[in-house]
Design a protein around this motif. Structure first.
Motif, PDB file in Angstrom:
ATOM      1  N   ILE A 239       0.848  -1.186   0.000  1.00 23.55           N
ATOM      2  CA  ILE A 239       0.000   0.000   0.000  1.00 23.55           C
ATOM      3  C   ILE A 239       0.884   1.236   0.000  1.00 23.55           C
ATOM      4  CG2 ILE A 239      -1.992  -1.085   1.105  1.00 23.55           C
ATOM      5  CD1 ILE A 239      -1.026   0.080   3.789  1.00 23.55           C
ATOM      6  N   ARG A 240       0.266   2.356  -0.312  1.00 21.38           N
ATOM      7  CA  ARG A 240       1.048   3.593  -0.375  1.00 21.38           C
ATOM      8  C   ARG A 240       1.075   4.265   0.993  1.00 21.38           C
ATOM      9  NH1 ARG A 240       1.187   7.283  -5.542  1.00 21.38           N
ATOM     10  NH2 ARG A 240       2.760   5.711  -6.023  1.00 21.38           N
ATOM     11  N   THR A 241       2.281   4.553   1.440  1.00 22.67           N
ATOM     12  CA  THR A 241       2.442   5.257   2.712  1.00 22.67           C
ATOM     13  C   THR A 241       3.461   6.371   2.497  1.00 22.67           C
ATOM     14  OG1 THR A 241       4.341   3.975   3.520  1.00 22.67           O
ATOM     15  CG2 THR A 241       2.150   3.032   3.888  1.00 22.67           C
ATOM     16  N   PHE A 242       3.852   7.022   3.576  1.00 20.72           N
ATOM     17  CA  PHE A 242       4.839   8.109   3.504  1.00 20.72           C
ATOM     18  C   PHE A 242       6.254   7.598   3.259  1.00 20.72           C
ATOM     19  CE2 PHE A 242       4.521   6.687   7.838  1.00 20.72           C
ATOM     20  CZ  PHE A 242       5.832   6.508   8.162  1.00 20.72           C
ATOM     21  N   GLU A 243       6.506   6.310   3.507  1.00 18.67           N
ATOM     22  CA  GLU A 243       7.876   5.790   3.390  1.00 18.67           C
ATOM     23  C   GLU A 243       8.275   5.724   1.913  1.00 18.67           C
ATOM     24  OE1 GLU A 243      10.461   4.673   5.789  1.00 18.67           O
ATOM     25  OE2 GLU A 243      11.327   5.059   3.820  1.00 18.67           O
ATOM     26  N   THR A 244       9.463   6.224   1.581  1.00 15.89           N
ATOM     27  CA  THR A 244       9.868   6.223   0.176  1.00 15.89           C
ATOM     28  C   THR A 244      11.025   5.269  -0.113  1.00 15.89           C
ATOM     29  OG1 THR A 244      11.313   8.095   0.615  1.00 15.89           O
ATOM     30  CG2 THR A 244       9.116   8.606  -0.221  1.00 15.89           C
ATOM     31  N   TYR A 245      11.617   4.681   0.930  1.00 12.91           N
ATOM     32  CA  TYR A 245      12.729   3.756   0.658  1.00 12.91           C
ATOM     33  C   TYR A 245      12.229   2.567  -0.151  1.00 12.91           C
ATOM     34  CZ  TYR A 245      16.659   0.586   1.296  1.00 12.91           C
ATOM     35  OH  TYR A 245      17.696  -0.271   1.056  1.00 12.91           O
ATOM     36  N   THR A 246      11.066   2.053   0.237  1.00 12.92           N
ATOM     37  CA  THR A 246      10.418   0.993  -0.529  1.00 12.92           C
ATOM     38  C   THR A 246       9.399   1.617  -1.484  1.00 12.92           C
ATOM     39  OG1 THR A 246       9.022   0.766   1.430  1.00 12.92           O
ATOM     40  CG2 THR A 246      10.663  -0.932   1.076  1.00 12.92           C
ATOM     41  N   THR A 249       4.518  -0.063   0.805  1.00 17.12           N
ATOM     42  CA  THR A 249       4.707  -0.721   2.103  1.00 17.12           C
ATOM     43  C   THR A 249       3.888  -2.012   2.075  1.00 17.12           C
ATOM     44  OG1 THR A 249       5.080   1.365   3.259  1.00 17.12           O
ATOM     45  CG2 THR A 249       4.334  -0.496   4.591  1.00 17.12           C
TER      46      THR A 249
ATOM     47  N   ARG C 240       1.814  14.344   7.591  1.00 17.09           N
ATOM     48  CA  ARG C 240       2.639  13.543   6.687  1.00 17.09           C
ATOM     49  C   ARG C 240       1.747  12.641   5.840  1.00 17.09           C
ATOM     50  NH1 ARG C 240       8.434  11.479   8.260  1.00 17.09           N
ATOM     51  NH2 ARG C 240       8.822  13.579   7.514  1.00 17.09           N
ATOM     52  N   THR C 241       1.935  12.714   4.532  1.00 15.67           N
ATOM     53  CA  THR C 241       1.194  11.860   3.603  1.00 15.67           C
ATOM     54  C   THR C 241       2.187  11.288   2.598  1.00 15.67           C
ATOM     55  OG1 THR C 241       0.765  13.544   1.910  1.00 15.67           O
ATOM     56  CG2 THR C 241      -0.744  13.490   3.806  1.00 15.67           C
ATOM     57  N   PHE C 242       1.669  10.602   1.585  1.00 10.96           N
ATOM     58  CA  PHE C 242       2.527  10.028   0.552  1.00 10.96           C
ATOM     59  C   PHE C 242       3.077  11.074  -0.414  1.00 10.96           C
ATOM     60  CE2 PHE C 242      -1.787  10.176  -0.977  1.00 10.96           C
ATOM     61  CZ  PHE C 242      -1.631  10.761  -2.216  1.00 10.96           C
TER      62      PHE C 242
ATOM     63  N   THR D 213      10.321   8.034   8.627  1.00  7.42           N
ATOM     64  CA  THR D 213      10.984   7.289   7.558  1.00  7.42           C
ATOM     65  C   THR D 213      12.182   6.545   8.148  1.00  7.42           C
ATOM     66  OG1 THR D 213      12.456   9.118   7.082  1.00  7.42           O
ATOM     67  CG2 THR D 213      10.377   9.058   5.864  1.00  7.42           C
ATOM     68  N   ASP D 251       5.430  -2.537   9.406  1.00 10.11           N
ATOM     69  CA  ASP D 251       6.237  -2.467   8.184  1.00 10.11           C
ATOM     70  C   ASP D 251       7.399  -3.448   8.288  1.00 10.11           C
ATOM     71  OD1 ASP D 251       7.663  -1.814   5.936  1.00 10.11           O
ATOM     72  OD2 ASP D 251       8.303   0.154   6.651  1.00 10.11           O
TER      73      ASP D 251
END
Lengths: 338, 338, 338, 338
Positions: A239-246, A249, C240-242, D213, D251
C-alpha cells in the motif's frame, strides 16, 4: 447501524428520526448517556439507503455495524475457499508460486523465464501482455502477441498462466489464453471491469488497490462474486504510505486479517510490495510465515535488461534459492511447497 | 538521470556503466565524493529504457531528474491553458462553478437542483448517470436515462453539463450528452479510458486519484494530451491519509503547486474532499483564495433523501449563500465570479 | 460505548458481558440484528477502564461513542476561547500574524527580521532558540543567548514573542522570555512536557503532530488544560502523507473541523505546511478564507543564507505583500487584520 | 549534492552558484541536458549549511546524495553490532524475546507475567512503569514503585528488564532499574531525551516513530550514537497509514531494509504493530522469517482485565505456543531460539 446524537438534541429531533425509522419498518432503541444519545437501529439497513441520516438535525454521526460485503465474508461462508486450476489448488495446504517477468518482451525472454521458474518449482507463469504504465511513453506491452507467447510457454512447460486484463472489451480475449485473470492494483475499483470478470468462468486474482482498506478490497471482491464467479484469489501487493525507501509498504498483516474476515485465499506479491530485489526473498519468506497461500514474484533471466521493473526482479538463481527456502518455511508453518 | 554508487565500487563496476552509456550514445560525467560516486548521465534518458541500471553491481540508486510528463508541463507550454465550453472559459479570470446532485435520481430532483444552482450563479450542472460505488449493492445510477435528463436540464436552464464516464465503450455515449467528461478518482490510472477520452473532441475533467502524487496525476493528464485532446481540466478532490474525521484530506496546496508545474486549469471539489457539508463552504472559499479556477460542489434539493452522498451535499439555500461569498473572495484575489 | 458481537455469540458469552456491566454499575441494552448483536452501554465508561471487553469471547469490536477529551470540547464550553497576550487577542475578530526567522541566528538577523515583520503588520515575532533538528549535525540553536535576543527584539519593536520549548527543565527559562510558548510538532505527545506547560501561566501554541488525528491533537490540548492552563492555541502545520512535492500536506480542513469540535483558537503555519516559499502566500490566504484565527510564517532577511529552513522563508518584501493581501481576504470573510 | 536548474537558467544564475561553491572550497561539475542543467557538487556538503541553494534564482530543486547519518550506517561500520546484556546477545545468531505486560499494574500481575514468559523462553521482561497515554484521564503508570517491582521480578526470574523512559530527568532513575532503556514511538524525535540516553552506559531500544521514515529513524539513532552510547537496538512497531482495521501497519520490510542500511540490531513489536492479539502470532513468525533479531510482545495473565492494551496482549498459553513456533521458524532461517 448506530445513530449518535448530541445530548442537547431536542425531543422533536429525536422523534423525527424514530418516525423515519418506523415509517421504513425499522425498529430502534434509544440510550441516553451523560454526553450523547445513541439510537440503535434494528432491521435491514438497506431500507435506509437514500436517507442521509447524518444530515438530520441533532445527529452527530452514524456508525455502520454490518460490513458492506456478504459473499466475501467468513460469516457467510466459514470454510475456506480453495480455487482449483486444473490440478493445482490455491488455498489448500500446498503453497502456490506464480513467477515470471513483469512484461512479456519476447519469445526468448519468456521461454527462458518459464523454464527457469518451472525448474525451481513454480506452478504458474506470470507475465504481462497488457501493461499499465504511469507514463504514456513507457513500454505498454505486446498485447495479443504476448498472450500467444504465454500460451506457447504453457505448452512448453505445463505451467499455468496468470496475466492481467485492463479493460472490459479484452476480457474474453485474455480469458482465452489465461488460466487466472489478474485485476491490477489501479483497477481494483474499476467496477465495470470487476463485473465483467465476474461473469466469466475463470479464476480472478484481485490485487489490492494502492490505497484500499481491507473493507474496500473485500467489497471489490464482492462485485466479482455477486456476478456469479466464485473463484477469487486476493493478492496483497503493498500500500502507499509516507515511506519512500520501498516502492510501497507491504502490509503483511493483511494476510492473517483477511483469513479472519474472509474465506478467500490470499497470495502476496513481494516484488511490487517492496520494489527492490534484495527485499523480495525476506518478504516472501515472511509472507508464508504469516499464513499466505502463495506468492507472485517477478523473475527475469536478465533483470538489468528488463523492459519493465528490472530493479525488483530476481534472477533465476536467486529465485531457485528462494524456492528452496520456501520449502523449509512452509514446513515450519505446517504447509508444503512441492 | 544521476547514478549513485558506493564509494567502494570497483573500477570494473564503474566502467561497466560507462561502457553501457557510451554504447547507447549517452554522455556522462563522474564525480567522486568522500562517500559516494555520482555519475551524471547526459542525453535522452529514453535510450536507457529497458536497462535497469539499479541492478548493476555497485549501484546504490538512480535518481531521475526530468519529469515523466512533457505536454502537461509548464516548461513545454508556459502560458496557461484556457478551456472553452461554448461561452464559458475555465482557467481565465472568471471563476467557474459546477454544481448539482451526486447522482441523477429523477427528473424532478435534477430539474429542481439545476434551477437552484443556475439561480445562484453556477455555470455547470454536475450529476452522475453512471456511479462508481464501493459496494455492488448501492445505487449504481440511471445510466442513459440519466444522461437524457441531464440534456433536458441543459435545455431548460442553459447550464453546461459535466458528468462521469466509467468505461471505454460508454465514452461516445457520454460525449453525446456532456459538455465536459469527467474521469473519476478511481479511474485516474485507467489507461485505456484515458486514451479513449484523449481521442474525442470534448474537454475532460480529470480527478486526482485517491493516492496519486502530483507527478502521477500530471502523467495521467499526459495520456489524454498525447492522444490529441488538449482540453484537460484537473480536479483536486482530496487524498487518502490517516485522518478519519474527514472523508479525505483536501490537499489545497496542490492548487498553487499545479500552477507552478503545469499550464492546465485546476478546480477543487470540497464536497468529496471533506465528506461533511459543514466543511464545504469554508474549504470552497479557501480553494478560491489559494488560486483555484473553479469549484465542483454537490447540491441536492433534499440532502436527507439523497440516494448518494447526502451528508456532503449543500441545500440550495446554503449553496446560494456560498456563491455570494465566493464573489467577495474572488474579488479579493483579483478574479470574478459572475 | 457500543459492543458488537457476532450473531452466533452464545447466551453465555452475552451474559458474561452483561454481568460484567451490571457488576460495574453500568446499564445496557441489547439489539439483535440479522448479522450482529449490539450491546449499548449506558453510564460512565471510565468504569470500564482496565476491562478489555474486546478480548471477551464472541466480541467482534468495541466502538467508543464519547470523545476522549472534555475541557477542549465545544460541548463542554460552547463559546470560543479568546487568548489574550497583553493587548493582543487570539481568537477574536482580528487576525493575528506571528512572523520571523526559523532560528535566531544573530542579533542583526533577528532585529532586521523583527523590524521588517513589525512594519508589515505582524503582532508577534517568532524565532527558535532551541531547535529540534532531524540530524544531530545540524545547527541546534543559540539557546539562552537566543532567548535574550528575542527579549531585546521585543523591547525594540513591541512585538510579542513566541518561541519553542523542547524539554521540561527549560520551561521556566523559556517562560521568562516568551509571551507564548510553542510546543513543536515532534513534542505533541511529549506528555511530561504538556503537563509542565499546563502548570505555568503563559499561553501555549500547540502544533499538531506529524501524524496526529484531530482527536489526538485535542487530547494533547486536554493534557495542558487539565493542569489548569486555559490558554491553548492550536496550530495546524501540515501532516505527513505520501505526497513528496510538498514537505507536508497542509490540512486546512482542520480549521473548520476544529471550530466545530472545540472552542480553542487555531492558527496555521503555511511555511512548514508546504516547505516551499512560493506556496506560502496562496496557502496563507486560503487559511484565512477557511476561518483561521491567525498565521505563523517564516520570514528571513536573507533566506539564501538562513541557517535553517531557508527554502520555505519569505523575504521581507514578499511578506509585506502577503500582509496587504491578508487585509483584503480577512475583510472578505468578515474579519480584520490591522 | 546535486543542484537541478531549469534549462533556461541564465549564465549569471549559474555563475552565482558556482561562485558560491568555489568560495566555500567546494568543487562542481555542470551537465547541460535538453531540459535541465545539473550541477554536481564535490566536497563536504556541511560547508553548505546555512546556504539555502533552493532559494537561488533558476534553481528547481536540490537532491541530497549522502545520508544524514554516519555512525548508524553500514558504510561506516559494515559488521553487525551485537548488543550484550549480561549473558544475552541481541543481534547475534540467537533470537531474543522480550515479553510482559504493557503496564506494570501490581506485584501479582507482574510476577505472574514474568514467570509465565520466563517459562516459555523469553529472555527479557518488558513492562511500563511510566506510560505515555493519549488521554490524560487514562492510567499513567506506577512510576518508581513500578520500577522497583520490575527489579524484584528480575531477582525472582533472572529475566533482564526493558522499560520506557519518558523524560530527561527520569533517565538516571530508570537506568538504575533497567537493563535496556526504551525510547517510545512518541519520543523518537525528542532530541534532548535522545542525547540524555546517549550519555549513559545502558543499551537503548529505540522505537520507530509513528510517521518516521527509515532515514529519520536512523538519524534519531545517530543522536544517541554520537553522544557515545554504541548500544542501540532498533524496534519496528508499526507506522500510521490509512488502514484502520489494524491499529498500525507493521512495516516488516523495514527489517531487511535496516539490515541493508545499518549495522544495528532490529527487533519487532507485533503487539503495537497490529493492535489485535489474533494477529500477533502470525506477524511474530513473519518478523523472524524476515530476519528480525528478536521480538517484543505483550503478554498479560488476564488480558480482559489489563489496565492498558488488553486487546493486543497474549495469554500465557498463547505466548507459550508462539514461542514453540518461533523455535521452528528460527531454525528455518538458520537461527536459534533457545
Amino acid at each position: 447501524m448506530v445513530i449518535v446524537m448530541n445530548i442537547d438534541a431536542t425531543d422533536k429531533q429525536i422523534s423525527d428520526i424514530t418516525n423515519l425509522l418506523t415509517s421504513l419498518g425499522l425498529g430502534y432503541h434509544i440510550s441516553k448517556g451523560e454526553e450523547k444519545i445513541v439510537i440503535g437501529v434494528i432491521g435491514d439497513k438497506k431500507k435506509l439507503e437514500g436517507k442521509a441520516v447524518e444530515m438530520m438535525e441533532g445527529v452527530e454521526k452514524v456508525i455502520p455495524i454490518v460490513e458492506p460485503y456478504k459473499l466475501a465474508s467468513k460469516i457467510f461462508k466459514p470454510e475456506p475457499t480453495v480455487v482449483k486450476v486444473e490440478d493445482i489448488e490455491i488455498g489448500g495446504s500446498n503453497i502456490v508460486i506464480m513467477a515470471g517477468p513483469c512484461a512479456v518482451e519476447s519469445r526468448e525472454q519468456l521461454f527462458e523465464s518459464a523454464m527457469a521458474v518451472k525448474k525451481a518449482g513454480a506452478q504458474f507463469l506470470r507475465g504481462g501482455a497488457f501493461k499499465p504504465r504511469t507514463s504514456p511513453y513507457s513500454f505498454q506491452g505486446l498485447e495479443e502477441e504476448g498472450l500467444k507467447m504465454l500460451k506457447e510457454a504453457k505448452e512448453l512447460t505445463g505451467l499455468k498462466i496468470v496475466t492481467e486484463v485492463m479493460d472490459v472489451h479484452s476480457v474474453e480475449l485474455v480469458a482465452e489464453y489465461a488460466d487466472v485473470i489478474q485485476i491490477g492494483t489501479r483497477n481494483m475499483q474499476n467496477f465495470p471491469l470487476l463485473k465483467a470478470v465476474g461473469r466469466i468462468n475463470k479464476p480472478v486474482l484481485l490485487k489490492r488497490g494502492l490505497a484500499a482498506t481491507l473493507e474496500e478490497w473485500l467489497s471489490a471482491a464482492e462485485y466479482i462474486l455477486s456476478e456469479g464467479n466464485k473463484d477469487v484469489i486476493l493478492c496483497e501487493r503493498g500500500i502507499r504510505t509516507f515511506e519512500t525507501y520501498t516502492r510501497n509498504t507491504l502490509d503483511l498483516s493483511a494476510v492473517p486479517a483477511i483469513k479472519k474476515l474472509s474465506h478467500l485465499p490470499i497470495v502476496v506479491d513481494p516484488s511490487h510490495g517492496t520494489g527492490k530485489w534484495h527485499l523480495v526473498a525476506p518478504m516472501a519468506k515472511a509472507a508464508i510465515a504469516a499464513g499466505a497461500d502463495g506468492l507472485i514474484i517477478e523473475v527475469h533471466p536478465d533483470p538489468k535488461n528488463a523492459l519493465s521493473d528490472g530493479a525488483q526482479s530476481l534472477t533465476p538463481e536467486n529465485f531457485e534459492t528462494l524456492c528452496e527456502d520456501i520449502k523449509v518455511i512452509a514446513k515450519a508453518v505446517g504447509r508444503d511447497f512441492v
